[in-house]
Design an enzyme around this catalytic site. Sequence first.
Site, PDB file in Angstrom:
ATOM      1  N   HIS A 168      88.936  29.339-103.635  1.00  0.00           N
ATOM      2  CA  HIS A 168      88.254  30.218-103.709  1.00  0.00           C
ATOM      3  C   HIS A 168      88.067  31.440-102.599  1.00  0.00           C
ATOM      4  CE1 HIS A 168      86.328  27.563-101.210  1.00  0.00           C
ATOM      5  NE2 HIS A 168      84.750  28.085-101.064  1.00  0.00           N
ATOM      6  N   ASP A 205      84.524  33.052-100.578  1.00  0.00           N
ATOM      7  CA  ASP A 205      82.930  32.793-100.684  1.00  0.00           C
ATOM      8  C   ASP A 205      82.720  33.338-101.958  1.00  0.00           C
ATOM      9  OD1 ASP A 205      83.204  30.745 -99.477  1.00  0.00           O
ATOM     10  OD2 ASP A 205      82.808  31.319 -97.496  1.00  0.00           O
ATOM     11  N   HIS A 252      90.396  30.454 -99.628  1.00  0.00           N
ATOM     12  CA  HIS A 252      90.719  29.129 -98.930  1.00  0.00           C
ATOM     13  C   HIS A 252      90.554  27.901 -99.613  1.00  0.00           C
ATOM     14  CE1 HIS A 252      86.247  30.297 -98.711  1.00  0.00           C
ATOM     15  NE2 HIS A 252      85.914  28.776 -97.772  1.00  0.00           N
TER      16      HIS A 252
END
Length: 298
Positions: free
Chosen positions: A98, A100, A254
């Site tokens: 994803h 953030d 990440h």
Amino acid sequence: MSSLTITPVAGRIGAEVSGVRLGGDLAGDVVAEIRLALLTHKVIFFRGQDHLDEDSQVEFARLLGELTTAHPTVPALGGNGHILDLDYSRGQKVDRWHTDVTFVDRPPLASVLRAVTVPAAGGDTLWANTVAAYENLPAELRDLLDGLRAVHTNQFDYARLAFAEDPGKAREYAEVFASTVYETAHPVVRVHPETGERAILLGDFARRIAGVPADVSASLIRLVQDQVTQVENTVRWRWAPGDVAVWDNRATQHRVVHDFGDRPRRLHRVTVAGDVPVGVDGRPSESLAGDATAYAAA
């Protein structure tokens, strides 16, 4: 002459920065070098920053820009309002790729993550370079993606709870996480506001491609995500207490590697406020549900 040493960690993403003691008192030229390293390498790592506490972590992050609150829905740690406590004993399991907070119209510019408690083995974090992923796609696929938009949301997929190690804790966390539902339509390819590079903007909060049948949408997202997370586009970081990672949230995805069982793993995150993404066609992202101005005011 700068005392910083910048050593690439992987071929397409990641560098370790040494020769600096992080804090809010860094000289302007040092901050400029750190920012340049961040733009160049997408994620940068600092070992041995054991002197940092919650306040000094916030002070350092503030040198990179205005800060958001800890999270749009998850309460902050303590009284400063900026620390998100990533304590994995609470049922959190961010085990999918994803970027953030893409469910709001202004996702963060960057995040500053500090290791507080980490297992002796396991619990690494992976990052992927979404600029490199875009640049290594076939031209015909890049042209297609340039014109697409995806709808991102924090509405939780409760079907996952059945596979959680502690479904009760996971459900409690999910209910807080989605206590206010946000939904935003972002370009699938955004133009980086500082470098001009084109970066893929998808990840696990992207639930569908706008204007495309559900089965085609799912296939497209899976196809592009597979390209983003090719090992050549990634770096893996083995944490030690006192490590700090800073990543460009506009150019990366990440995820955590959940191979540490019930061993303690706790990190503190501070985020730097970003801007509204703009697509190749010049159109900005559009908020569809939820008001995130309290999280990152324009």
